[in-house]
Design a protein around this motif. Sequence first.
Motif, PDB file in Angstrom:
ATOM      1  N   PHE A 153     -22.819 -26.921  50.875  1.00 13.04           N
ATOM      2  CA  PHE A 153     -21.944 -27.702  49.799  1.00 13.04           C
ATOM      3  C   PHE A 153     -20.846 -28.315  50.026  1.00 13.04           C
ATOM      4  O   PHE A 153     -20.079 -27.929  50.915  1.00 13.04           O
ATOM      5  N   PHE A 154     -20.834 -29.759  49.684  1.00 14.09           N
ATOM      6  CA  PHE A 154     -19.830 -30.501  49.904  1.00 14.09           C
ATOM      7  C   PHE A 154     -19.133 -30.761  48.575  1.00 14.09           C
ATOM      8  O   PHE A 154     -19.591 -31.780  47.798  1.00 14.09           O
ATOM      9  N   SER A 155     -18.148 -30.234  48.184  1.00 16.18           N
ATOM     10  CA  SER A 155     -17.393 -30.540  46.942  1.00 16.18           C
ATOM     11  C   SER A 155     -16.074 -30.818  47.106  1.00 16.18           C
ATOM     12  O   SER A 155     -15.202 -30.666  47.980  1.00 16.18           O
ATOM     13  N   GLY A 156     -15.491 -31.938  46.118  1.00 16.00           N
ATOM     14  CA  GLY A 156     -13.997 -32.671  46.270  1.00 16.00           C
ATOM     15  C   GLY A 156     -14.318 -33.848  46.732  1.00 16.00           C
ATOM     16  O   GLY A 156     -15.236 -34.537  46.646  1.00 16.00           O
ATOM     17  N   LYS A 157     -13.043 -34.163  47.191  1.00 15.96           N
ATOM     18  CA  LYS A 157     -12.790 -35.464  47.788  1.00 15.96           C
ATOM     19  C   LYS A 157     -12.507 -35.610  49.130  1.00 15.96           C
ATOM     20  O   LYS A 157     -11.792 -34.950  49.658  1.00 15.96           O
ATOM     21  N   LYS A 158     -13.269 -36.439  50.139  1.00 17.48           N
ATOM     22  CA  LYS A 158     -13.016 -36.278  51.548  1.00 17.48           C
ATOM     23  C   LYS A 158     -11.457 -36.331  52.010  1.00 17.48           C
ATOM     24  O   LYS A 158     -11.161 -35.739  52.801  1.00 17.48           O
ATOM     25  N   SER A 159     -10.872 -37.340  51.036  1.00 18.41           N
ATOM     26  CA  SER A 159      -9.400 -37.271  51.652  1.00 18.41           C
ATOM     27  C   SER A 159      -8.466 -36.013  51.788  1.00 18.41           C
ATOM     28  O   SER A 159      -7.825 -35.811  52.505  1.00 18.41           O
ATOM     29  N   ALA A 160      -8.981 -35.294  50.745  1.00 16.90           N
ATOM     30  CA  ALA A 160      -8.202 -33.872  50.600  1.00 16.90           C
ATOM     31  C   ALA A 160      -9.136 -32.681  51.416  1.00 16.90           C
ATOM     32  O   ALA A 160      -8.560 -31.696  51.357  1.00 16.90           O
ATOM     33  N   GLY A 161     -10.156 -33.060  51.649  1.00 16.60           N
ATOM     34  CA  GLY A 161     -10.999 -32.055  52.580  1.00 16.60           C
ATOM     35  C   GLY A 161     -12.111 -31.392  51.648  1.00 16.60           C
ATOM     36  O   GLY A 161     -11.937 -30.819  50.672  1.00 16.60           O
ATOM     37  N   PHE A 162     -13.413 -31.395  52.010  1.00 16.12           N
ATOM     38  CA  PHE A 162     -14.497 -31.165  51.279  1.00 16.12           C
ATOM     39  C   PHE A 162     -14.418 -29.390  51.423  1.00 16.12           C
ATOM     40  O   PHE A 162     -13.996 -28.921  52.428  1.00 16.12           O
ATOM     41  N   THR A 163     -15.015 -28.724  50.282  1.00 12.71           N
ATOM     42  CA  THR A 163     -14.749 -27.281  50.214  1.00 12.71           C
ATOM     43  C   THR A 163     -16.246 -26.883  49.822  1.00 12.71           C
ATOM     44  O   THR A 163     -16.935 -27.622  48.955  1.00 12.71           O
ATOM     45  N   GLU A 164     -16.818 -25.730  49.930  1.00 12.37           N
ATOM     46  CA  GLU A 164     -18.094 -25.147  49.687  1.00 12.37           C
ATOM     47  C   GLU A 164     -18.020 -24.609  48.310  1.00 12.37           C
ATOM     48  O   GLU A 164     -18.682 -24.237  47.733  1.00 12.37           O
ATOM     49  N   LYS A 165     -16.439 -24.016  47.869  1.00 14.10           N
ATOM     50  CA  LYS A 165     -16.330 -23.777  46.550  1.00 14.10           C
ATOM     51  C   LYS A 165     -16.152 -24.800  45.424  1.00 14.10           C
ATOM     52  O   LYS A 165     -15.060 -25.257  45.582  1.00 14.10           O
ATOM     53  N   PHE A 166     -17.123 -24.945  44.852  1.00  7.30           N
ATOM     54  CA  PHE A 166     -16.980 -26.191  44.050  1.00  7.30           C
ATOM     55  C   PHE A 166     -16.303 -25.960  42.702  1.00  7.30           C
ATOM     56  O   PHE A 166     -15.993 -24.675  42.280  1.00  7.30           O
ATOM     57  N   ALA A 167     -15.851 -26.958  42.178  1.00  7.33           N
ATOM     58  CA  ALA A 167     -15.188 -27.003  40.776  1.00  7.33           C
ATOM     59  C   ALA A 167     -15.815 -27.793  39.872  1.00  7.33           C
ATOM     60  O   ALA A 167     -16.412 -28.483  40.038  1.00  7.33           O
ATOM     61  N   LEU A 168     -15.560 -27.560  38.590  1.00  2.00           N
ATOM     62  CA  LEU A 168     -16.332 -28.206  37.520  1.00  2.00           C
ATOM     63  C   LEU A 168     -16.183 -29.767  37.397  1.00  2.00           C
ATOM     64  O   LEU A 168     -17.213 -30.120  37.020  1.00  2.00           O
ATOM     65  N   ASP A 169     -14.869 -30.381  37.633  1.00  5.51           N
ATOM     66  CA  ASP A 169     -14.784 -31.773  37.683  1.00  5.51           C
ATOM     67  C   ASP A 169     -14.935 -32.365  39.003  1.00  5.51           C
ATOM     68  O   ASP A 169     -14.260 -33.385  38.943  1.00  5.51           O
ATOM     69  N   ASP A 170     -15.159 -31.738  40.123  1.00  6.96           N
ATOM     70  CA  ASP A 170     -14.819 -32.353  41.322  1.00  6.96           C
ATOM     71  C   ASP A 170     -16.338 -32.760  41.922  1.00  6.96           C
ATOM     72  O   ASP A 170     -17.549 -32.360  41.535  1.00  6.96           O
ATOM     73  N   PRO A 171     -16.470 -33.766  42.481  1.00 10.80           N
ATOM     74  CA  PRO A 171     -17.924 -34.312  43.054  1.00 10.80           C
ATOM     75  C   PRO A 171     -18.637 -33.462  43.899  1.00 10.80           C
ATOM     76  O   PRO A 171     -17.711 -32.560  44.644  1.00 10.80           O
ATOM     77  N   LEU A 172     -19.813 -33.023  43.592  1.00 13.60           N
ATOM     78  CA  LEU A 172     -20.670 -32.037  44.396  1.00 13.60           C
ATOM     79  C   LEU A 172     -22.042 -32.461  44.844  1.00 13.60           C
ATOM     80  O   LEU A 172     -22.909 -33.189  44.080  1.00 13.60           O
ATOM     81  N   THR A 173     -22.160 -32.495  45.988  1.00 11.79           N
ATOM     82  CA  THR A 173     -23.438 -32.677  46.608  1.00 11.79           C
ATOM     83  C   THR A 173     -23.736 -31.648  47.686  1.00 11.79           C
ATOM     84  O   THR A 173     -22.939 -31.203  48.347  1.00 11.79           O
ATOM     85  N   VAL A 174     -25.139 -31.261  47.611  1.00 10.69           N
ATOM     86  CA  VAL A 174     -25.837 -30.141  48.283  1.00 10.69           C
ATOM     87  C   VAL A 174     -26.463 -30.726  49.427  1.00 10.69           C
ATOM     88  O   VAL A 174     -27.696 -31.486  49.080  1.00 10.69           O
TER      89      VAL A 174
END
Length: 406
Positions: A153-174
């Motif tokens: 799971f790639f969640s969030g914004k690259k500049s802030a660092g991706f996380t596998e723990k996704f959030a409701l309004d953050d970009p998410l690609t699996v």
Amino acid sequence: MKKVLFALMCLFPLALFADGVELPNAPKCWTVPAVFTADEEVTFYYDMTDVGFQEGVDLYLWAWQPTEPDAGHGGNSSDFAKLEYLGNNIYKKTMVPTEYFHCDVAKFEDANWPGFWQRLKTKDGSMWSGVFAAPDSRSEFEAFKKSGAGIQFFSGKKSAGFTEKFALDDPLTVLFNPDVYKLGGKTMTELAKDADFVTFGVHSGLNDWTVLQTLDVWRPAVLAKAGLKKLSNGLYAWNIGIPSEYYAFNPQDPGQADKPTILADPDKKAAFVLENMTYNVIKVIKDAAGANQWGVNTGDQTQKAGQAVPYPDPVFSVFPTRVSTKDILTLTRQYNGRTDGDLDYIIVAGSKTIKGTMPGVRDKRETTIDLNKELQGVEASELKVTITNARGIKVVESTVPLVIPD
């Protein structure tokens, strides 16, 4: 030495700025999908807060890596380079990079390619943002392949660092590695060779299936939304985009309106507490009659959600906390609105009015006033402070008592 010189050249566009103003700051940039190959559609989002442009002004993309599509038009940007303004100081540009930059996908996968170096500008070139590199996904794809994992799971914004723990309004690609990820004991690569194979799709829901995105394999719009896309690098991607948008509607048959979920209601979305995602990866097959059916699948899998961190509410403060007419007064406002811009202040003390601007960035805008100088010969028992944002809206009204100086 040549590599160093080349890297330095990548920091500067080939445009002639003439009399244009070069702003020192650059936008924050992220993408949907969160990770992408250059031959698929991607939307670049630009947060222009604190960059220095007037809110909502028309902005254009000036890029010079890997090519310079709008070369020679620094003083009159082409229409194709125009960004769409979304409000709240956010702009976007949707493109297929290989088409926009007129080069093949191998160019973007080259380890020596310096990245999407660019600026944003007004049409006439009178103002230019600072230089920045928009995200690309080479490092994420490479690291995922080398990890030996079947899914990530790639969640969030690259500049802030991706996380596998996704959030409701953050970009998410699996991402799925088809040579590793298995359904029913076989890898996706093996299953894709079967004669009845149609595609792979994902049946999923938030909070233990409370909010569903159903995999109705007989509905073309559902397969287009919930199906996995095979990328040019051999991986499969489940492009969710923004989870709150993805799970807000379920497509129906052609000609029918999408069916909304509770996330389509702003009030219910605001009250929704995200806990997890349950998903089932499915091989879609053709039966003997030619109809789509569910085939082998993974069974239910669960991915835990992260917690979105809201931006803090504004905080206004004065220093010192006990103010006299002999003090140097500091006004500070932290955590401003995204479109507040520089803040203007008016201080009324008796017969004296003091005006000025609180510069800074969104996180903190601050100014100091020498009251000993400004209030010489003025009799006052308090300071009435009014602060307005760049649109003239009052954001602070405060009364500060004046104490007798020691």
